[in-house]
Design an enzyme around this catalytic site. Structure first.
Site, short mmCIF file in Angstrom:
data_model
loop_
_atom_site.label_atom_id
_atom_site.label_comp_id
_atom_site.label_asym_id
_atom_site.label_seq_id
_atom_site.Cartn_x
_atom_site.Cartn_y
_atom_site.Cartn_z
N ASP A 310 -29.31 16.82 46.59
CA ASP A 310 -29.21 15.44 46.12
C ASP A 310 -29.51 14.51 47.29
OD1 ASP A 310 -28.69 13.21 44.52
OD2 ASP A 310 -26.98 14.15 43.55
N GLU A 516 -22.89 6.28 39.02
CA GLU A 516 -22.22 7.14 39.99
C GLU A 516 -20.83 6.61 40.37
OE1 GLU A 516 -24.71 9.12 42.88
OE2 GLU A 516 -26.52 8.45 41.86
#
Length: 630
Positions: A310, A516
């Site tokens: 990521d 997020e």
């Protein structure tokens, strides 16, 4: 007998001579599409230097790249992070020109290895102005429609290709077990079986894998398809209290029965890449988890695509982030990660990894495994043969066919939670013809709010000027009879409602956009403005509340005052799909893909739990029938 073999041998010699003739030091047979992929990979890797191999393992953001950097460092991949665009409201052609400019840099390198450009296309091609924005995954899960998500995958692939992009960081196959998590709307369901079904989107993105294909080998079916990425491996949806990037505590059985199953389906469908999660599993960072990345994913599950980190994922192995970068690179690469999303400082990564290899901390076999996997994806998707954007696809971006598909998805995603006090006196569908109606609420006429996070920018933003689409209010305005008077007020007061003698009101309220960690929320309450609107309107006129949110929110205290309640999730750009169902052109069919709790004190609470006591259970959803109009 000799003459039988003479012609093939001469042909091979001539082909080799031709290939060698292009560069006296290079064998370019790896560029021959008639050679088997494994042969092409070996031919190319045999000629690659360590620097070129490590360059292929780096993925950098477009903001940190130039064509010269792509050429000189043999960078393997570029990406656009959320909101990283060539220019504000860039056209499809401007995207293509940007991608091609970087690609020309890659192709001018010594070996001419094309780079692969990736982007977060998590509910359509969501970074791009005028792209079709589909409902977020939580809504698609409520449809239970595998064919629908496959068609959405195919449309998303076309729109990505319309901007020259062949790789998307989707789908998210997290199994969200706690709606307090800020990424819960990226998850199709709390039930792994629903998430497994929804991996059919991979077949839309990449194409249907041919029968008898070898298990685990990536498949991309041509220039209208893209490489997909199942994410975030593994357990991202199970963190304690739903805190993003936190720790998931579970035993082996829990891991294999809840969080792992969608990866089985993804690999069977030939998914090209898998992204590792920021989160930890039983205290071990997934970016450092060799047991699960190398031994289980690559070994047991036989995944043959590449594993990608990521954004700055290896930096976060340490706390504080980037505190010991050498350790992070060593641990992440040895764990089995093949491509590292650096994304803003490629030289530090390349220098660090080069030193670790040269000093025997990382074996060359690990580098070769990574590069072999990266090249396998590039060869199998035809990137060497067709590295440049296809300008014939430019009109696919935001096409009417895709908007019609998104509108269908909105209709099917809506979940009807309440419809009058009893089945004999339903409120919905609403009459088109009325003397005067009220449309109210913060989310009624706001395209940005109804799209949510990961729309144009990373976090998303309110307003109607950031992209193109139809608000829920616009959809209602078109749906009602021309004689019906519509009054719109974002935050009406009680006196206004009482004095206008409305036939009924549609209230559209919900969450602000987020993505997020910014979306982590321990309260899960409707913002006060929305609650005030419900109170001011529903106490004085028959009201339908449409809730726009990425997850269930606290609604029980207000339920008695609401005549009809619709969960619309985050529907995207085609708000007219909401009106289609409110007014009965289509019936309500959606079923909850998540448990709707009574209070946050119950969380986490998922179907099958011993303490299961929901307000609306998993799978709940009232239905209505379409109205037949003369």
């Amino acid at each position: 007998m000799c003459s039988r073999y003479l012609v093939p041998i001469l042909g091979l010699l001539l082909l080799c001579a031709s290939a060698w003739g292009q560069d006296s030091k290079l064998n370019v047979l790896y560029k021959d599409p008639n050679q088997p992929v494994n042969i092409r990979i070996k031919m190319l890797m045999d000629q690659m230097t360590l620097e070129e191999k490590i360059g292929q393992m780096a993925q950098i953001d477009r903001r940190a790249a130039t064509p010269q950097i792509m050429r000189d460092y043999s960078i393997g991949s570029l990406l656009s992070g959320g909101g990283s665009v060539p220019s504000e409201q860039a056209t499809a052609r401007e995207w293509m020109d940007m991608v091609d400019g970087f690609q020309n840099g890659s192709l001018s390198s010594r070996l001419g290895i094309p780079m692969i450009y990736g982007i977060d296309a998590v509910h359509g091609h969501n970074n791009v102005y005028k792209a079709t924005i589909f409902p977020h995954n939580v809504g698609l899960g409520a449809t239970r429609d595998k064919d629908l998500v496959k068609r959405i995958g195919a449309a998303t692939a076309l729109e990505a290709r319309a901007t020259g992009i062949p790789y998307v960081f989707a789908p998210c196959v997290a199994v969200c077990r706690d709606p307090r998590w800020g990424r819960c709307y990226e998850s199709y369901s709390e039930d792994p079986k629903v998430v497994q079904d929804m991996t059919e989107i991979i077949s839309g993105l990449q194409g249907d894998i041919p029968p008898n294909s070898p298990k685990g080998v990536p498949y991309i079916g041509g220039n209208t398809k893209v490489a997909a990425c199942a994410k975030h491996y593994v357990g991202d949806g199970g963190t304690t209290k739903g805190i993003n990037m936190n720790n998931t505590m579970t035993n082996w059985h829990g891991l294999l029965s809840i969080h792992m199953p969608p990866y089985y389906n993804s690999i069977i469908k030939g998914v090209s890449t898998i992204m590792v999660s920021y989160s930890s599993l039983n205290g071990v960072k997934m970016h450092a988890n060799r047991q699960l990345v190398t031994k289980f994913l690559k070994g047991t599950l036989k995944f043959r695509g590449f594993v990608i980190s990521d954004w700055q994922g290896i930096d976060k192995i340490t706390n504080p982030q980037h505190a010991n970068y050498t350790y992070s690179v060593l641990t992440g690469i040895n764990a089995g990660i093949d491509m590292i999303m650096v994304p803003l400082n490629h030289t530090e990564f390349i220098d660090t990894l080069t030193s670790l290899v040269n000093n025997n901390f990382i074996p060359m076999s690990r580098i070769d495994d990574a590069v072999r996997r990266i090249l396998r994806v590039k060869f199998r998707m035809g990137l060497f043969e067709n590295p440049m954007a296809d300008h014939s696809l430019v009109d696919q971006l935001g096409s009417q066919a895709h908007r019609d598909l998104a509108r269908e998805a909105v209709r099917k995603s809506l979940v009807l939670l309440k419809n009058g006090e009893n089945a004999e006196r339903p409120v919905l569908p609403l009459p088109r013809k009325a003397s005067k109606i009220l449309v109210a609420g913060s989310h009624a006429n706001n395209l940005g709010l109804q799209c949510g996070g990961w729309t144009i920018t990373w976090q998303g933003q309110g307003g109607n000027n950031h992209t193109v689409g139809t608000t829920i209010f616009n959809g209602i305005s078109t749906a009602v009879h021309p004689s019906t008077e519509i009054s719109y007020s974002e935050s009406p007061n009680e006196d206004f409602v009482k004095s206008n003698n409305f036939s009924y009101a549609v209230i559209v309220v919900g969450e602000p956009p987020y993505a997020e960690s910014a979306g982590d929320n321990s309260n899960l309450t409707i913002p006060q403005q929305g609650l005030d609107t419900i109170k001011n309107v529903c106490g004085n006129v028959k009201c339908v509340v449409v809730l726009v949110s990425g997850r269930p929110l606290v609604i029980q205290p207000y339920l008695n005052s609401i005549d009809a309640l619709v969960a619309a999730w985050l529907p995207g750009t085609e708000g007219n799909g909401v009106a289609d169902v409110l007014f009965g052109d289509y019936g309500f069919t959606g079923k909850l893909s998540r448990t709707w709790f009574k209070t946050v004190d119950q969380l986490p609470m998922n179907v099958g739990d011993s303490h299961y006591d929901p307000l609306f259970p998993f799978g709940y959803g009232l239905t209505t029938k379409p109205i037949t109009r003369s």
